[in-house]
Design a protein around this motif. Structure first.
Motif, PDB file in Angstrom:
ATOM      1  N   ILE A  40       0.818  -1.000   0.007  1.00 14.17           N
ATOM      2  CA  ILE A  40      -0.139   0.175   0.111  1.00 14.17           C
ATOM      3  C   ILE A  40       0.839   1.280  -0.111  1.00 14.17           C
ATOM      4  O   ILE A  40       0.671   2.002  -0.752  1.00 14.17           O
ATOM      5  CB  ILE A  40      -0.924   0.165   1.133  1.00 14.17           C
ATOM      6  CG1 ILE A  40      -2.154  -1.208   1.141  1.00 14.17           C
ATOM      7  CG2 ILE A  40      -1.733   1.213   1.529  1.00 14.17           C
ATOM      8  CD1 ILE A  40      -2.919  -1.266   2.190  1.00 14.17           C
ATOM      9  N   SER A  41       2.025   1.090   0.824  1.00 15.38           N
ATOM     10  CA  SER A  41       2.925   2.636   0.812  1.00 15.38           C
ATOM     11  C   SER A  41       3.428   2.729  -0.309  1.00 15.38           C
ATOM     12  O   SER A  41       3.605   3.680  -0.861  1.00 15.38           O
ATOM     13  CB  SER A  41       3.703   2.179   1.867  1.00 15.38           C
ATOM     14  OG  SER A  41       3.202   2.182   3.270  1.00 15.38           O
ATOM     15  N   VAL A  42       4.051   1.759  -0.987  1.00 16.70           N
ATOM     16  CA  VAL A  42       4.670   1.766  -2.323  1.00 16.70           C
ATOM     17  C   VAL A  42       3.753   2.143  -3.640  1.00 16.70           C
ATOM     18  O   VAL A  42       4.055   3.178  -4.240  1.00 16.70           O
ATOM     19  CB  VAL A  42       5.300   0.327  -2.784  1.00 16.70           C
ATOM     20  CG1 VAL A  42       5.789   0.314  -4.286  1.00 16.70           C
ATOM     21  CG2 VAL A  42       6.467   0.095  -2.031  1.00 16.70           C
ATOM     22  N   LEU A  43       2.436   1.718  -3.389  1.00 19.23           N
ATOM     23  CA  LEU A  43       1.601   2.151  -4.334  1.00 19.23           C
ATOM     24  C   LEU A  43       1.124   3.593  -4.072  1.00 19.23           C
ATOM     25  O   LEU A  43       1.137   4.352  -5.117  1.00 19.23           O
ATOM     26  CB  LEU A  43       0.293   1.464  -4.508  1.00 19.23           C
ATOM     27  CG  LEU A  43       0.370   0.008  -4.966  1.00 19.23           C
ATOM     28  CD1 LEU A  43      -0.939  -0.900  -4.721  1.00 19.23           C
ATOM     29  CD2 LEU A  43       0.590   0.119  -6.393  1.00 19.23           C
ATOM     30  N   ALA A  44       1.118   3.945  -2.798  1.00 17.50           N
ATOM     31  CA  ALA A  44       0.988   5.595  -2.706  1.00 17.50           C
ATOM     32  C   ALA A  44       2.008   6.416  -3.035  1.00 17.50           C
ATOM     33  O   ALA A  44       1.807   7.627  -3.626  1.00 17.50           O
ATOM     34  CB  ALA A  44       0.461   5.590  -1.103  1.00 17.50           C
ATOM     35  N   ALA A  45       3.100   5.930  -2.900  1.00 15.51           N
ATOM     36  CA  ALA A  45       4.366   6.638  -3.302  1.00 15.51           C
ATOM     37  C   ALA A  45       4.344   6.765  -4.864  1.00 15.51           C
ATOM     38  O   ALA A  45       4.703   7.931  -5.263  1.00 15.51           O
ATOM     39  CB  ALA A  45       5.652   6.106  -2.748  1.00 15.51           C
ATOM     40  N   LEU A  46       4.140   5.878  -5.416  1.00 19.53           N
ATOM     41  CA  LEU A  46       4.096   5.570  -6.924  1.00 19.53           C
ATOM     42  C   LEU A  46       2.986   6.663  -7.511  1.00 19.53           C
ATOM     43  O   LEU A  46       3.316   7.388  -8.451  1.00 19.53           O
ATOM     44  CB  LEU A  46       3.883   4.244  -7.473  1.00 19.53           C
ATOM     45  CG  LEU A  46       3.652   4.011  -8.996  1.00 19.53           C
ATOM     46  CD1 LEU A  46       5.168   4.278  -9.781  1.00 19.53           C
ATOM     47  CD2 LEU A  46       3.380   2.511  -9.344  1.00 19.53           C
ATOM     48  N   ALA A  47       1.900   6.501  -6.925  1.00 21.24           N
ATOM     49  CA  ALA A  47       0.593   7.282  -7.302  1.00 21.24           C
ATOM     50  C   ALA A  47       1.025   8.818  -7.014  1.00 21.24           C
ATOM     51  O   ALA A  47       0.795   9.594  -7.950  1.00 21.24           O
ATOM     52  CB  ALA A  47      -0.462   7.176  -6.516  1.00 21.24           C
ATOM     53  N   THR A  48       1.682   9.244  -6.044  1.00 23.80           N
ATOM     54  CA  THR A  48       2.309  10.606  -5.656  1.00 23.80           C
ATOM     55  C   THR A  48       3.289  11.123  -6.757  1.00 23.80           C
ATOM     56  O   THR A  48       3.201  12.177  -7.317  1.00 23.80           O
ATOM     57  CB  THR A  48       2.754  10.760  -4.537  1.00 23.80           C
ATOM     58  OG1 THR A  48       1.865  10.229  -3.405  1.00 23.80           O
ATOM     59  CG2 THR A  48       3.027  12.067  -4.102  1.00 23.80           C
ATOM     60  N   ALA A  49       4.168  10.246  -6.981  1.00 26.19           N
ATOM     61  CA  ALA A  49       5.360  10.747  -7.908  1.00 26.19           C
ATOM     62  C   ALA A  49       4.854  10.657  -9.502  1.00 26.19           C
ATOM     63  O   ALA A  49       5.036  11.559  -9.985  1.00 26.19           O
ATOM     64  CB  ALA A  49       6.471   9.546  -8.025  1.00 26.19           C
ATOM     65  N   GLY A 132       6.919  11.479  -3.321  1.00 24.95           N
ATOM     66  CA  GLY A 132       6.569  10.139  -3.465  1.00 24.95           C
ATOM     67  C   GLY A 132       7.150   9.324  -2.239  1.00 24.95           C
ATOM     68  O   GLY A 132       6.597   8.653  -1.649  1.00 24.95           O
ATOM     69  N   ILE A 133       8.549   9.593  -2.080  1.00 25.56           N
ATOM     70  CA  ILE A 133       9.153   8.925  -1.149  1.00 25.56           C
ATOM     71  C   ILE A 133       8.532   9.274   0.295  1.00 25.56           C
ATOM     72  O   ILE A 133       8.694   8.540   1.398  1.00 25.56           O
ATOM     73  CB  ILE A 133      10.490   9.201  -0.999  1.00 25.56           C
ATOM     74  CG1 ILE A 133      11.148   8.153  -2.281  1.00 25.56           C
ATOM     75  CG2 ILE A 133      11.413   8.790   0.163  1.00 25.56           C
ATOM     76  CD1 ILE A 133      12.622   8.645  -2.656  1.00 25.56           C
ATOM     77  N   MET A 134       8.361  10.515   0.516  1.00 27.12           N
ATOM     78  CA  MET A 134       7.662  11.080   1.911  1.00 27.12           C
ATOM     79  C   MET A 134       6.309  10.541   2.098  1.00 27.12           C
ATOM     80  O   MET A 134       6.163  10.099   3.142  1.00 27.12           O
ATOM     81  CB  MET A 134       7.774  12.701   1.994  1.00 27.12           C
ATOM     82  CG  MET A 134       9.112  13.061   1.974  1.00 27.12           C
ATOM     83  SD  MET A 134       8.930  15.007   2.391  1.00 27.12           S
ATOM     84  CE  MET A 134       8.809  15.421   0.801  1.00 27.12           C
ATOM     85  N   ILE A 135       5.568  10.378   0.942  1.00 28.89           N
ATOM     86  CA  ILE A 135       4.302   9.729   1.150  1.00 28.89           C
ATOM     87  C   ILE A 135       4.387   8.436   1.396  1.00 28.89           C
ATOM     88  O   ILE A 135       3.363   7.710   2.245  1.00 28.89           O
ATOM     89  CB  ILE A 135       3.268  10.010  -0.240  1.00 28.89           C
ATOM     90  CG1 ILE A 135       3.051  11.658  -0.072  1.00 28.89           C
ATOM     91  CG2 ILE A 135       2.085   9.429  -0.073  1.00 28.89           C
ATOM     92  CD1 ILE A 135       2.275  11.946   0.996  1.00 28.89           C
TER      93      ILE A 135
END
Length: 159
Positions: A40-49, A132-135
């Motif tokens: 979930i965290s990687v997908l949130a970071a990917l979505a942000t970037a 993305g990394i921060m999110i």
């Protein structure tokens, strides 16, 4: 009726400790497994970037839609799993401190996303990846330590 029932200090402390342990156990049930939390965290970071880069390319727009769609499916699946095992989540935390914490986290996340998008529009593309990394880190910590909006106080074992 016997009015001489008195609870000793020791038994009161034991009841409080048992209550706190029960609350901690219930909070741990809301916590997703580490693999799901990481995904979930990687997908949130990917979505942000990807959303910060989306105005430059239709590929980034596609990546944004796919990552957000997958993220929604994973979160809904976890929610349905919890409902299936008999755990009901409230939409808002009952304590005002937890509600304020949730609102602060939402504004912090939105600020990070908008800042990443703004700096990417200004030509500093590396801010999209930093956002993305921060999110990703923020969502991992929040899902691990605040699954219901209340802080899980102590980790006695690798749950």
């Amino acid at each position: 009726m016997n009015k001489d029932n008195k609870v000793g200090v020791g038994s009161a402390e034991a009841l409080l400790a048992m209550s706190a342990e029960g609350k901690r156990f219930a909070l741990l049930k809301f916590r997703p497994p580490v693999w799901l939390n990481g995904l979930i965290s990687v997908l949130a970071a990917l979505a942000t970037a990807a959303s910060a880069q989306a105005s430059h390319s239709s590929m980034w727009t596609f990546v944004t839609f796919v990552s957000v769609g997958t993220l929604i499916v994973l979160v809904m699946s976890w929610s349905f799993y919890l409902k299936g095992v008999g755990i009901k989540a409230k939409s808002m935390a009952s304590k005002s401190q937890a509600g304020v914490r949730n609102i602060a986290l939402a504004f912090t996340s939105a600020f990070i996303v908008l800042l990443g998008h703004y700096f990417t529009e200004q030509g500093d593309w590396h801010f999209a990846y930093a956002a993305g990394i921060m999110i990703g880190l923020l969502s991992f910590v929040v899902l691990y330590k605040l699954p219901t909006g209340e802080w899980i106080s102590q980790d006695k074992a690798n749950d």
